[in-house]
Design a protein around this motif. Structure first.
Motif, PDB file in Angstrom:
ATOM      1  N   ILE A  18       0.790  -1.139   0.138  1.00  0.00           N
ATOM      2  CA  ILE A  18      -0.076   0.032  -0.107  1.00  0.00           C
ATOM      3  C   ILE A  18       0.768   1.376  -0.103  1.00  0.00           C
ATOM      4  O   ILE A  18       0.196   2.416   0.005  1.00  0.00           O
ATOM      5  CB  ILE A  18      -1.027   0.020   1.216  1.00  0.00           C
ATOM      6  N   GLY A  19       2.128   1.125   0.258  1.00  0.00           N
ATOM      7  CA  GLY A  19       2.956   2.262   0.044  1.00  0.00           C
ATOM      8  C   GLY A  19       2.853   3.132  -1.133  1.00  0.00           C
ATOM      9  O   GLY A  19       2.722   4.604  -0.762  1.00  0.00           O
ATOM     10  N   ILE A  21      -3.545   9.575   3.663  1.00  0.00           N
ATOM     11  CA  ILE A  21      -2.663  10.182   4.528  1.00  0.00           C
ATOM     12  C   ILE A  21      -2.559  11.457   4.546  1.00  0.00           C
ATOM     13  O   ILE A  21      -2.541  12.374   5.402  1.00  0.00           O
ATOM     14  CB  ILE A  21      -1.393   9.158   4.335  1.00  0.00           C
ATOM     15  N   GLU A  22      -2.292  12.144   3.123  1.00  0.00           N
ATOM     16  CA  GLU A  22      -2.083  13.704   3.094  1.00  0.00           C
ATOM     17  C   GLU A  22      -3.454  14.314   3.619  1.00  0.00           C
ATOM     18  O   GLU A  22      -3.291  15.420   4.390  1.00  0.00           O
ATOM     19  CB  GLU A  22      -2.080  13.846   1.662  1.00  0.00           C
ATOM     20  N   PHE A  23      -4.615  13.759   3.403  1.00  0.00           N
ATOM     21  CA  PHE A  23      -5.645  14.480   3.889  1.00  0.00           C
ATOM     22  C   PHE A  23      -5.983  14.520   5.381  1.00  0.00           C
ATOM     23  O   PHE A  23      -5.910  15.509   6.069  1.00  0.00           O
ATOM     24  CB  PHE A  23      -6.998  14.008   2.957  1.00  0.00           C
ATOM     25  N   ILE A  24      -5.836  13.431   5.704  1.00  0.00           N
ATOM     26  CA  ILE A  24      -6.071  13.134   7.513  1.00  0.00           C
ATOM     27  C   ILE A  24      -5.115  13.865   8.241  1.00  0.00           C
ATOM     28  O   ILE A  24      -5.273  14.693   9.145  1.00  0.00           O
ATOM     29  CB  ILE A  24      -6.210  11.557   7.795  1.00  0.00           C
ATOM     30  N   ALA A  25      -3.790  13.786   7.425  1.00  0.00           N
ATOM     31  CA  ALA A  25      -2.530  14.477   8.517  1.00  0.00           C
ATOM     32  C   ALA A  25      -2.892  15.855   8.226  1.00  0.00           C
ATOM     33  O   ALA A  25      -2.675  16.519   9.562  1.00  0.00           O
ATOM     34  CB  ALA A  25      -1.305  13.997   7.786  1.00  0.00           C
ATOM     35  N   PRO A  72      -4.953   5.680  -3.431  1.00  0.00           N
ATOM     36  CA  PRO A  72      -6.023   5.945  -2.435  1.00  0.00           C
ATOM     37  C   PRO A  72      -5.455   6.232  -1.022  1.00  0.00           C
ATOM     38  O   PRO A  72      -5.773   7.065  -0.128  1.00  0.00           O
ATOM     39  CB  PRO A  72      -7.116   4.829  -2.485  1.00  0.00           C
ATOM     40  N   TYR A  73      -4.430   5.202  -0.702  1.00  0.00           N
ATOM     41  CA  TYR A  73      -3.784   5.212   0.728  1.00  0.00           C
ATOM     42  C   TYR A  73      -3.016   6.667   1.029  1.00  0.00           C
ATOM     43  O   TYR A  73      -3.159   7.406   1.771  1.00  0.00           O
ATOM     44  CB  TYR A  73      -2.928   4.177   0.769  1.00  0.00           C
ATOM     45  N   GLU A  74      -2.217   7.109  -0.231  1.00  0.00           N
ATOM     46  CA  GLU A  74      -1.340   8.457  -0.282  1.00  0.00           C
ATOM     47  C   GLU A  74      -2.206   9.399   0.029  1.00  0.00           C
ATOM     48  O   GLU A  74      -2.152  10.263   0.603  1.00  0.00           O
ATOM     49  CB  GLU A  74      -0.654   8.351  -1.415  1.00  0.00           C
ATOM     50  N   GLU A 107       1.858  16.076  -8.135  1.00  0.00           N
ATOM     51  CA  GLU A 107       1.212  14.857  -8.008  1.00  0.00           C
ATOM     52  C   GLU A 107      -0.160  14.723  -6.947  1.00  0.00           C
ATOM     53  O   GLU A 107       0.164  15.531  -5.969  1.00  0.00           O
ATOM     54  CB  GLU A 107       2.238  13.786  -8.008  1.00  0.00           C
ATOM     55  N   ALA A 108      -0.945  13.986  -7.438  1.00  0.00           N
ATOM     56  CA  ALA A 108      -2.140  14.068  -6.548  1.00  0.00           C
ATOM     57  C   ALA A 108      -1.659  13.412  -5.106  1.00  0.00           C
ATOM     58  O   ALA A 108      -2.208  13.677  -4.053  1.00  0.00           O
ATOM     59  CB  ALA A 108      -3.186  13.273  -7.053  1.00  0.00           C
TER      60      ALA A 108
END
Length: 543
Positions: free
Chosen positions: A104-105, A114-118, A109-111, A185-186
């Protein structure tokens, strides 16, 4: 740099995990000190309880009543639960600067998540810190919901979250720079400005920054873990773990607040049979260990947010009661007394020590001193809860309604009151008359039993009121079997006015009525004599 970062991070990790495991064991033993609850009252309908837990957490049903506070707290809470993968990533980056999670690294969607929640967690904690700073008790005093809260602990937790959030973004920016992200990049939509800031640095510098930032992130996390493990009464931190079981074990499985009818008085987890109480039955709560395990869980879960305090009518009208401070006092007392109780200590109803000197030899002096404090007592008596605080509660339930972690304040207050009234006969003097009337007359007003519920009622027709009362209100019988008349029924009625038909004309009627109004009224001689005798008797009687 890499070696130092690895050593520091791993040492703090070992210490933090060991202390956390010890703290969890302490909590388990601590909750077992509480009394059992009636079977099935906290574990019925497990499915519905689980649904309630998920709904209250994901929906933040209590917190969202506070607008921006609930919105910001939602992201902080969700970030705390879902950002641990970044901790694993930081451990990997200690050994390899460009390491990412397998599978998942690089998953988009995982990236993005992490960006949004952080980002939202960092913004959320900044918002909550600003709200706390704007509501410091030093300015509004009692009007601040943070009055009495342990502000140092709260600031520590908030700055830890802020540091971790910023560290995540720095690591994300360094990761993008190491991976040669040269355009937007998104996957790096929030940390892209940091990628641009690190773009001109060399490989060695980027790697050292990764090692250092990963060490800061992991070190901050483990310092937080060590601190809360050494302070099991730190509710502002422990509520992140204890709120989940506290909500799951709430009184109503369907999610309703713990209000309504009072819970039956229990002893040893069973309702007391007042027709034939057991010899060992305990009426109410006189020692902190007599609370149920759910009560002890309530105390430890308190977040010190002050929402209960801000809505309490007693606190807002200058009374000494604060639901928050009461729960905090019980929590601190229970945790301070726990070593003494775990060693087998305790007091009988006569105040005698249950444990031997051998059992108590290793108990800290502070715990022994805490065990001598009365649960209810004044400041001079070194009591935990002052009687004025206990009896200021109106049992309105505003605190229970507002609490975001479902603490049942009213039940605990009532349990302490029960012991004070039933065993100690200690209650406010204002309540003495009411309780005496209940005991002797069967009603709190002291009305005679024969007329307690048959007093006169206002009506436009005296005859209709009298007839209705005689039909509906019971009368007690005397020893001869006749009905006992009420005093208000036998009082003489006012004589009727003269009928206009007695007068020869309307004019004469008016003159007659005016003369009657203007004529002086002379009381009978017997009245005057009686009045003068009463006046002289009153003046000569000793006061």
């Amino acid at each position: 740099m890499q070696l130092a970062a690895i050593i520091v991070s791993l040492v703090l990790t070992v210490v933090g995990v060991a202390l956390l495991a010890r703290a969890i064991g302490q909590f388990v033993r601590y909750f077992k000190l509480g009394q059992p609850v009636p079977a099935g009252t906290r574990t019925d309908n497990p499915y519905q309880r689980s649904v309630t837990l998920v709904r209250e957490f994901l929906g933040h049903t209590r917190m969202n009543r506070w607008g921006i506070v609930g919105f910001a707290h939602w992201f902080v809470a969700v970030g705390f639960l879902t950002l641990p993968p970044t901790i694993i990533t930081a451990y990997g980056q200690l050994f390899e600067a460009d390491w990412t999670l397998p599978v998942i690294g690089g998953f988009l969607p995982y990236e993005l998540y992490i960006e949004f929640i952080a980002a939202m967690t960092t913004l959320g904690i900044i918002t909550l810190m600003a709200i706390r700073l704007l509501n410091l008790p030093s300015r509004p005093g009692r009007k601040s919901r943070f009055a009495g809260s342990k502000m140092g602990q709260a600031y520590f937790v908030e700055y830890v979250i802020l540091t971790i959030g910023l560290a995540i973004y720095v690591l994300r920016g360094l990761e993008g720079a190491l991976h040669h992200v040269d355009h937007f990049e998104a996957a790096y939509f929030a940390s892209y400005p940091l990628i641009l800031a690190f773009k001109g640095l060399g490989l060695g510098t980027l790697q050292n920054l990764v090692y250092f930032t990963a060490m800061v992130k992991l070190g901050t996390t483990m310092i937080w873990m060590i601190t809360v493990s050494l302070n099991t009464n730190m509710g502002v931190a422990w509520h992140r773990f204890l709120a989940f079981p506290n909500i799951w074990f709430k009184r109503n499985a369907t999610g309703g607040t713990a209000l309504g009818g009072l819970q039956p008085m229990t002893s040893g987890g069973k309702p007391i049979d007042f027709t034939d109480p057991g010899e060992d039955d305990v009426f109410g709560v006189s020692q902190v260990e007599q609370f149920s395990w759910k009560g002890l869980l309530d105390f430890s879960t308190c977040t010190e947010c002050g929402r209960c305090q801000s809505q309490c009518p007693a606190w807002n009208t200058g009374k000494p009661l604060s639901p928050k401070l009461l729960i905090m006092s019980l929590r601190d007392h229970a945790h301070a007394k726990a070593p003494y109780l775990l060693a087998g200590g305790g007091k009988t109803m006569e105040g005698e020590e249950k444990a031997s000197e051998e059992q108590l030899k290793d108990v800290p002096a502070a715990a022994l001193a805490e065990a001598e404090r009365p649960l209810i007592g004044t400041l001079e008596e070194n009591g935990v809860i002052d009687p004025d605080v206990l009896w200021s509660c109106t049992t309105c339930g505003a605190c229970v309604e507002q609490c975001p972690v479902d603490i049942e304040h009213v039940d605990h207050i009532v349990d302490m009151r029960r012991y004070q009234v039933m065993i100690e006969s200690a209650f406010p003097s204002e309540a003495g008359t009411m309780l005496k009337n209940l005991e002797k007359k069967g009603n709190p007003w002291g009305w005679p039993r024969s007329s307690a519920w048959s007093g006169p009622r206002r009506s436009t027709s005296r005859s209709r009121s009298s007839a209705a009362t005689s039909r509906t209100c019971p009368r007690s019988s005397t020893s001869t079997g006749s009905a006992a008349p009420e005093p208000w029924r036998t009082a003489p009625r006012r004589p009727p006015r003269p009928s206009p038909s007695c007068c020869t004309s309307r004019a004469s009627s008016s003159r007659s009525w005016a003369a009657t109004r203007s004529a002086p009224v002379t009381p009978p001689a017997a009245w005057a004599t009686s009045r003068s005798s009463r006046s002289s008797a009153w003046r000569t009687s000793p006061r």
